[in-house]
Design a protein around this motif. Structure first.
Motif, PDB file in Angstrom:
ATOM      1  N   ASP A  26     -22.953   9.938 -11.344  1.00 50.28           N
ATOM      2  CA  ASP A  26     -22.290  11.134 -10.787  1.00 50.28           C
ATOM      3  C   ASP A  26     -20.952  11.356 -11.479  1.00 50.28           C
ATOM      4  O   ASP A  26     -20.618  12.471 -11.892  1.00 50.28           O
ATOM      5  CB  ASP A  26     -22.021  10.961  -9.285  1.00 50.28           C
ATOM      6  CG  ASP A  26     -23.299  11.047  -8.466  1.00 50.28           C
ATOM      7  OD1 ASP A  26     -24.309  11.531  -9.016  1.00 50.28           O
ATOM      8  OD2 ASP A  26     -23.282  10.611  -7.297  1.00 50.28           O
ATOM      9  N   GLU A  80     -23.780   6.023  -8.640  1.00 46.54           N
ATOM     10  CA  GLU A  80     -22.404   6.476  -8.404  1.00 46.54           C
ATOM     11  C   GLU A  80     -21.684   6.712  -9.743  1.00 46.54           C
ATOM     12  O   GLU A  80     -20.952   7.688  -9.913  1.00 46.54           O
ATOM     13  CB  GLU A  80     -21.676   5.380  -7.626  1.00 46.54           C
ATOM     14  CG  GLU A  80     -20.661   5.895  -6.640  1.00 46.54           C
ATOM     15  CD  GLU A  80     -20.058   4.741  -5.858  1.00 46.54           C
ATOM     16  OE1 GLU A  80     -18.905   4.407  -6.112  1.00 46.54           O
ATOM     17  OE2 GLU A  80     -20.779   4.166  -4.995  1.00 46.54           O
ATOM     18  N   CYS A 120     -21.334  12.497 -15.134  1.00 46.86           N
ATOM     19  CA  CYS A 120     -21.781  13.894 -15.254  1.00 46.86           C
ATOM     20  C   CYS A 120     -20.696  14.881 -14.815  1.00 46.86           C
ATOM     21  O   CYS A 120     -20.740  16.055 -15.180  1.00 46.86           O
ATOM     22  CB  CYS A 120     -23.067  14.114 -14.448  1.00 46.86           C
ATOM     23  SG  CYS A 120     -24.472  13.278 -15.186  1.00 46.86           S
ATOM     24  N   GLN A 121     -19.731  14.380 -14.041  1.00 54.74           N
ATOM     25  CA  GLN A 121     -18.592  15.246 -13.680  1.00 54.74           C
ATOM     26  C   GLN A 121     -17.476  15.155 -14.716  1.00 54.74           C
ATOM     27  O   GLN A 121     -16.416  15.739 -14.555  1.00 54.74           O
ATOM     28  CB  GLN A 121     -18.018  14.814 -12.328  1.00 54.74           C
ATOM     29  CG  GLN A 121     -18.872  15.213 -11.134  1.00 54.74           C
ATOM     30  CD  GLN A 121     -18.466  14.402  -9.895  1.00 54.74           C
ATOM     31  OE1 GLN A 121     -17.333  13.931  -9.777  1.00 54.74           O
ATOM     32  NE2 GLN A 121     -19.404  14.230  -8.983  1.00 54.74           N
TER      33      GLN A 121
END
Ligand code: A3P
Length: 301
Positions: free
Chosen positions: A166, A163, A169-170
């Motif tokens: 994610d 989590e 990487c965003q």
């Protein structure tokens, strides 16, 4: 607001980066009130890039004459590098009161995680020196994940690594997307090499002595011939090494003046530890994102 905060449950976007509401006050207070001086020195990092280490090194470097004959009195033996070299937004301007920093003797040594675009204008205009420490994003990410979970665990429980990956990487990580942070300061180091020094954690691990000398040259306090002969550089390297600092009582069981446990800043201090936590695919995902985002910036990963 973004619901995927690493440490606090919600984040707000400000000048292109995600920030916890409580921290935003500190950043705004710095921008409004901090007056840089030409002789100031700033340590700048994305969180978990080795700030603690660089704080210790620069503190030793700048105060080396004062303690050369009395190492037992050295403040680093009894105080955390974070108390000796304060963060602007996380400590000095974090509370309600605006600190008076004008009486501090030069060179004043401060630290910040704030991205280049959000530095107080006077820091950009004053001609002061900035030292940026970059660490490879995979180790930085794993270090951040451990750190964030330590801070979160009591109330909210730890966040699963996937989590957090994610979010990372965003571009949702404290003080903004990792790539923007690094590129912002890398660009400035190319534009103003006499004002912004861009260092890498991995290079410092490989050759700490050369880096301590390089820092002294950059900051205008080069080592004298005699210091180069009498082991001063080696003394600084050894005193600031992970093994030395992490063994000190103050860094094992102490608390910062902000209340945080000092030991949370010392985990392993190694290069490549990400491999013990992430799969090859996860590592490749970070590589892909960084390559895409940093393409053409001249910043080698
Ligand atoms: P790990 O979690 O990979 O061990 P920061 O100081 O920016 O918060 O970064 C913390 C990271 O730097 C942690 O990485 C920590 O162990 C490492 N670190 C702390 N002191 C260090 C030192 N003297 N030398 C090398 N790494 C150090």
């Amino acid at each position: 607001p973004h619901e995927k905060g690493w440490i606090t449950p919600s984040l707000h976007q400000y000048q292109g980066f995600w920030v916890a509401p409580k921290l935003l006050n500190g950043i705004l207070a710095c921008q409004d009130n901090f007056q840089a001086q030409k002789t100031d020195i700033f340590i700048i990092t994305a969180p978990k890039s080795g700030t603690t280490w660089l704080k210790a090194i620069l503190f030793c470097l700048l105060n080396r004459a004062k303690y050369s004959g009395s190492m037992q009195q050295h403040p680093l033996l009894t105080q955390s590098p974070h108390d000796l070299v304060p963060f602007l937004e996380l400590k000095l301007y974090f509370g309600q009161e605006i600190p008076n920093l004008t009486s501090l003797p030069p060179p004043r040594l401060f630290a910040t995680h704030v991205p280049y675009q959000s530095l107080p204008q006077s820091v950009k205009d004053s001609g002061c020196k900035l030292v940026y420490l970059y660490r490879n994003p995979k180790d930085t990410f794993v270090s951040l994940w451990h750190f964030a979970n330590k801070l979160r665990s009591k109330e909210t429980g730890g966040m699963p690594l996937g989590e957090c990956l994610d979010a990372f990487c965003q571009g949702v990580s404290p003080f903004g997307p990792f790539w923007d942070h690094a590129q912002g300061y890398h660009n400035m180091s190319l534009e103003m090499p006499d004002r912004v020094l861009f260092l890498r954690y991995e290079d410092m691990k490989e050759g700490p002595h050369g880096h301590v000398k390089r820092l002294a040259d950059f900051l205008g306090c080069p080592f004298a011939e005699e210091e180069l002969r009498d082991g001063t550089v080696d003394g600084i390297v050894r005193m600031c090494s992970f093994d030395s600092l992490s063994m000190l009582e103050v860094n094992k069981s102490g608390k910062l003046s902000t209340g945080q446990e000092t030991k949370s800043y010392f985990r392993k201090g190694e290069v490549g530890d990400w491999m013990n936590y992430m799969s090859v695919e996860m590592g490749e995902r970070i590589d892909r994102v960084m390559q895409e985002k940093m393409h053409g910036s001249g910043l080698k990963l």
